[in-house]
Structures are given as C-alpha cells and as structure tokens.
Design a protein around this motif. Structure first.
Motif, PDB file in Angstrom:
ATOM      1  N   GLU A 173       0.822  -1.215   0.000  1.00 37.77           N
ATOM      2  CA  GLU A 173       0.000   0.000   0.000  1.00 37.77           C
ATOM      3  C   GLU A 173       0.855   1.263   0.000  1.00 37.77           C
ATOM      4  O   GLU A 173       0.442   2.290  -0.525  1.00 37.77           O
ATOM      5  CB  GLU A 173      -0.949  -0.007   1.197  1.00 37.77           C
ATOM      6  N   CYS A 174       2.039   1.187   0.597  1.00 43.82           N
ATOM      7  CA  CYS A 174       2.953   2.339   0.651  1.00 43.82           C
ATOM      8  C   CYS A 174       3.911   2.378  -0.542  1.00 43.82           C
ATOM      9  O   CYS A 174       4.820   3.203  -0.583  1.00 43.82           O
ATOM     10  CB  CYS A 174       3.745   2.313   1.949  1.00 43.82           C
ATOM     11  N   GLU A 175       3.722   1.455  -1.481  1.00 42.00           N
ATOM     12  CA  GLU A 175       4.528   1.366  -2.702  1.00 42.00           C
ATOM     13  C   GLU A 175       6.022   1.164  -2.411  1.00 42.00           C
ATOM     14  O   GLU A 175       6.882   1.705  -3.093  1.00 42.00           O
ATOM     15  CB  GLU A 175       4.300   2.597  -3.583  1.00 42.00           C
ATOM     16  N   LEU A 176       6.308   0.362  -1.391  1.00 42.63           N
ATOM     17  CA  LEU A 176       7.694   0.040  -1.055  1.00 42.63           C
ATOM     18  C   LEU A 176       8.164  -1.269  -1.673  1.00 42.63           C
ATOM     19  O   LEU A 176       9.357  -1.542  -1.692  1.00 42.63           O
ATOM     20  CB  LEU A 176       7.871  -0.034   0.468  1.00 42.63           C
ATOM     21  N   VAL A 187      16.743   7.439  -0.319  1.00 38.50           N
ATOM     22  CA  VAL A 187      15.429   7.783  -0.835  1.00 38.50           C
ATOM     23  C   VAL A 187      15.589   8.008  -2.328  1.00 38.50           C
ATOM     24  O   VAL A 187      16.542   8.680  -2.754  1.00 38.50           O
ATOM     25  CB  VAL A 187      14.888   9.084  -0.179  1.00 38.50           C
ATOM     26  N   ARG A 188      14.672   7.461  -3.098  1.00 42.90           N
ATOM     27  CA  ARG A 188      14.732   7.726  -4.535  1.00 42.90           C
ATOM     28  C   ARG A 188      14.599   9.225  -4.776  1.00 42.90           C
ATOM     29  O   ARG A 188      13.754   9.891  -4.166  1.00 42.90           O
ATOM     30  CB  ARG A 188      13.630   6.964  -5.259  1.00 42.90           C
ATOM     31  N   LYS A 189      15.419   9.784  -5.662  1.00 41.44           N
ATOM     32  CA  LYS A 189      15.424  11.223  -5.932  1.00 41.44           C
ATOM     33  C   LYS A 189      14.067  11.735  -6.375  1.00 41.44           C
ATOM     34  O   LYS A 189      13.743  12.904  -6.182  1.00 41.44           O
ATOM     35  CB  LYS A 189      16.476  11.559  -6.988  1.00 41.44           C
ATOM     36  N   THR A 190      13.256  10.868  -6.961  1.00 38.11           N
ATOM     37  CA  THR A 190      11.937  11.273  -7.451  1.00 38.11           C
ATOM     38  C   THR A 190      10.895  11.368  -6.340  1.00 38.11           C
ATOM     39  O   THR A 190       9.806  11.865  -6.557  1.00 38.11           O
ATOM     40  CB  THR A 190      11.434  10.276  -8.513  1.00 38.11           C
ATOM     41  N   ASN A 191      11.229  10.911  -5.137  1.00 37.16           N
ATOM     42  CA  ASN A 191      10.270  10.863  -4.041  1.00 37.16           C
ATOM     43  C   ASN A 191      10.429  12.093  -3.142  1.00 37.16           C
ATOM     44  O   ASN A 191      10.842  12.001  -1.989  1.00 37.16           O
ATOM     45  CB  ASN A 191      10.447   9.570  -3.253  1.00 37.16           C
ATOM     46  N   ASN A 236      11.339  15.489   1.820  1.00 36.06           N
ATOM     47  CA  ASN A 236      10.892  16.597   2.676  1.00 36.06           C
ATOM     48  C   ASN A 236      10.636  16.121   4.102  1.00 36.06           C
ATOM     49  O   ASN A 236      10.992  16.803   5.067  1.00 36.06           O
ATOM     50  CB  ASN A 236       9.635  17.250   2.109  1.00 36.06           C
ATOM     51  N   PHE A 237      10.019  14.938   4.252  1.00 38.09           N
ATOM     52  CA  PHE A 237       9.774  14.379   5.589  1.00 38.09           C
ATOM     53  C   PHE A 237      11.080  14.208   6.347  1.00 38.09           C
ATOM     54  O   PHE A 237      11.213  14.654   7.490  1.00 38.09           O
ATOM     55  CB  PHE A 237       9.039  13.031   5.491  1.00 38.09           C
ATOM     56  N   TYR A 238      12.062  13.563   5.717  1.00 40.20           N
ATOM     57  CA  TYR A 238      13.325  13.325   6.409  1.00 40.20           C
ATOM     58  C   TYR A 238      14.038  14.631   6.739  1.00 40.20           C
ATOM     59  O   TYR A 238      14.649  14.759   7.805  1.00 40.20           O
ATOM     60  CB  TYR A 238      14.225  12.392   5.594  1.00 40.20           C
ATOM     61  N   GLN A 239      13.941  15.624   5.888  1.00 37.42           N
ATOM     62  CA  GLN A 239      14.543  16.914   6.189  1.00 37.42           C
ATOM     63  C   GLN A 239      13.867  17.545   7.409  1.00 37.42           C
ATOM     64  O   GLN A 239      14.545  18.127   8.259  1.00 37.42           O
ATOM     65  CB  GLN A 239      14.466  17.842   4.977  1.00 37.42           C
TER      66      GLN A 239
END
Length: 141
Positions: free
Chosen positions: A22-25, A109-113, A118-121
């Motif tokens: 569901e989280c596309e992981l 993190v994939r550069k496209t994500n 932003n979350f991790y920052q």
C-alpha cells in the motif's frame, strides 16, 4: 495519536507486506518475504512495527554494523500519514541505535520521491551530497 511500537513478530508478516504494498515500497527486485527472513537473522530487535487500535499501520527496519546505522522500510499507512507516526517510528529506532553506540544514521530515498525527502529533512536529516551505489549479490526472483 498514540501508537503501540514493538518488535516485529512472524504473526505480523502478511499485514506488514500488505502495508508495504500500500505504501509502494515493494519493488520487483526485492522480495518482501525474503527481506523479512533476512532481517530476522540479523538484529531483529531493530525491526519495529506500529499499531493503532490493533491495526498494523507502520514499520521501520534498521541495522548497525559498527560504523553507521541504516534505516529501511519506514512505512506509514497512507490513511495515517502526516500525523507524527513516521516521526515516532524514527525516534524509537534512533533511540535503539543510539543505545548501541551508533553515531550516525544513513538512509536512501529515490530522488523522485520529494515528499519523503521533505519528511526526512523535517526530522533532521540532510543531503550528505554523496552518490548511493549498490550491487546485488543475490537476485530475488
């Protein structure tokens, strides 16, 4: 919103894989069943799941090899994102890594994500200005 965070149990497996989908992981080159088996052999105490009202809604997988900690499979069910759950999961795993003497955490993190970047920052991570590289030693079929 208070979630229960605890180590992963085998009985969580199917719900966890559903969450990752569901989280596309889940991607074709990583079999989630094998990823779980592999993690349970090494530092299973750093493999956490989060529950809200009995429902598995979050996960995080971490490791520490003596130099750097790594975080993988941070997931929060889309219905519960932007409520502090990802931050709570990361805080718990950071506490566990720090208790092991881990001085720094790395993650990819994939550069496209951009949303995840932003979350991790927001929770204190920075771009280390390095190139992530990888080499498969075992191909998941």
């Amino acid at each position: 919103m208070e979630i229960e965070i605890r180590p992963f149990l085998l009985s969580d497996k199917e719900d966890l894989i559903k969450l990752w989908v569901e989280c596309e992981l889940v991607v074709p080159w990583n079999d989630p069943h094998l990823d779980i088996q592999r993690k349970l052999k090494i530092q299973p105490e750093l493999f956490l799941v989060g529950f809200l009202e009995g429902r598995l809604i979050a996960s995080v997988m971490a490791g520490y090899e003596g130099h750097r900690g790594w975080v993988n499979y941070l997931a929060v069910h889309p219905e519960y994102q932007r409520r502090g759950i990802g931050r709570s999961m990361m805080e718990r795993v950071e506490q566990l890594l720090l208790a092991l003497g881990c001085p720094k955490i790395n993650l990819q993190v994939r550069k496209t994500n951009q949303g995840v970047i932003n979350f991790y920052q927001r929770i204190g991570f920075n771009d280390d200005n390095v190139t992530g590289m990888g080499k498969r030693l075992i191909k998941d079929e």
